[in-house]
Motif scaffolding. Structure first.
Motif, short mmCIF file in Angstrom:
data_model
loop_
_atom_site.label_atom_id
_atom_site.label_comp_id
_atom_site.label_asym_id
_atom_site.label_seq_id
_atom_site.Cartn_x
_atom_site.Cartn_y
_atom_site.Cartn_z
N GLN A 162 37.83 -40.07 16.19
CA GLN A 162 39.00 -39.56 15.48
C GLN A 162 39.88 -38.71 16.39
N ARG B 119 41.04 -52.03 16.07
CA ARG B 119 40.24 -50.83 15.81
C ARG B 119 39.45 -50.91 14.51
N GLN B 120 40.10 -51.39 13.47
CA GLN B 120 39.38 -51.47 12.17
C GLN B 120 38.25 -52.49 12.23
N ASN C 163 40.33 -41.06 20.04
CA ASN C 163 40.44 -42.53 20.03
C ASN C 163 39.49 -43.18 21.01
N GLU D 192 35.48 -50.65 13.93
CA GLU D 192 34.89 -49.62 13.05
C GLU D 192 34.01 -50.26 11.98
N LYS D 193 34.49 -51.37 11.41
CA LYS D 193 33.75 -51.99 10.29
C LYS D 193 32.54 -52.78 10.78
N THR E 266 44.99 -45.76 17.29
CA THR E 266 45.03 -46.00 15.85
C THR E 266 45.97 -47.14 15.47
N TYR F 139 35.49 -59.03 12.08
CA TYR F 139 34.88 -58.51 10.84
C TYR F 139 35.36 -59.36 9.68
#
Lengths: 241, 241
Positions: A181, A109-110, A184, A113-114, A104, A78
């Motif tokens: 959430q 993970r980010q 996971n 997500e993004k 998390t 990302y």
């Protein structure tokens, strides 16, 4: 797009070689006594420029890459940041649906997500040290983590694929924020897949005909991996096509 | 409870032997040309009375039974009806959490929904034909399905376990009706586990020291299984205990 990718791969390999030389000469910056970076560099160097044997896998048969139950690596990207982590808790929930546990604490993970995408790749025997390495340090603490892991790109997907794996599945995140959430778990729809056709061809694994270093690896605990073993073929069973 | 279980096991084995003889003599009632019932009977007969090597596995280490990524068998029981199905899409979503795909067509599903429990078992090389057999016919069409599959029971759990497997995990359904309905996924909390300690002992698989017929099996497609293969041990990696 192809030329751009080739140029990118070429530049990446040069940069990677410089970093690899530097690490070899200076030793790793971080104190990671049990991980032998040199082994990873040497093994991964075998995969440079080996993208020619990467062939598309029909979406309807891509699940077979995962159904053998190996440990995987998950990559994502990302805003120019790419990363790869190791993951043992990745499985199927349908012929096109992947379920991946991404905790998390994982930097990846980010990125998932993004961007809304992740890649599940199937590492092999020659990558066992790399699997432990990618699983043992986070980009958050060691942003040079990926310098020793050679990525390549496929047309139409701005997602880093780890060179040397046996298979790659591009998964588009199916948005279930509650499941993400609470548990996971990331559900992904398989939208593209490739395999190294020396070991997975025409929708089937051919482990017994391929070099042993291309066998899938199944991590259990305490540094213990098992490679996939001997095949047995019955004249019946699901997935005949 | 133990005596009752022993009696039950004894009666089951006698009934099973009678049915097995009848099937052997008469042939199977249904038209299942590719499945050789005799092979299943012969192989399963090796497991009769072999429950002595079944040992408890610490809950905190039970995930390792599944993490090797093998094809599984799922059993359940409700109101006296017991059944077992084969399942390739069963994985982990945490150190105590199982995610199992159980489609709406599976008879076992209603037993799981009503009882709130399911057992995930890890079949082995000698059970490959049984895995195809249990996966290829439904109790709904063939209620005699389980006559050729020897079950046994452990104290405190009224759940059928398939004899001859390498491991068994009792899972208590975590009630997420939306996930069950939308995705056919059942999440289970591991509440008990056992292993055949000839192949999984002190929380670790010992495939390379055990007979090859106790290796886990990984079904892919078209009748093709792979057994788990050679081990490699590193001096680092998660799960050292």
């Amino acid at each position: 797009m192809n030329n751009e990718n080739n140029l990118r791969t070429f530049l990446r390999l040069i940069a990677w070689r410089i970093v690899a030389r530097w690490i070899t000469k200076e030793g790793p910056k971080m104190n990671m006594p049990s991980i032998n970076i040199q082994i990873i560099i040497t093994l991964n160097s075998m995969h440079k420029g080996k993208t020619m044997s990467v062939q598309p896998v029909e979406i309807s048969k891509a699940y077979r890459l995962l159904q053998v139950g190996s440990t995987t690596m998950i990559s994502a990207k990302y805003d120019g940041v790419e990363n790869v982590m190791s993951a043992a808790w990745v499985g199927l929930a349908g012929e096109r649906k992947v379920v991946a546990y991404i905790g998390t604490q994982a930097f990846t993970r980010q990125l998932v997500e993004k961007s809304g995408y992740f890649v599940v790749q199937i590492p092999v025997v020659s990558q066992m040290a790399t699997v432990l390495y990618a699983g043992g340090r986070s980009y958050a603490d060691a942003p040079d983590k990926n310098d020793t892991i050679p990525f390549f790109y496929q047309p139409e997907f701005d997602l880093p694929l780890v060179a040397g794996c046996a298979g790659w599945l591009v998964c588009k995140v199916m948005p279930y924020p509650d499941i993400q959430q609470q548990h996971n778990l990331f559900m992904g729809d398989i939208v593209a897949a490739w395999s190294d056709d020396r070991v997975f061809r025409n929708g089937h694994w051919i482990f017994d005909d391929a070099p042993d270093e291309l066998r899938t690896v199944h991590y259990v605990a305490g540094g213990q991996f098992y490679a996939i073993g001997k095949g047995s073929k019955f004249d019946h069973g699901p997935g005949q096509d």
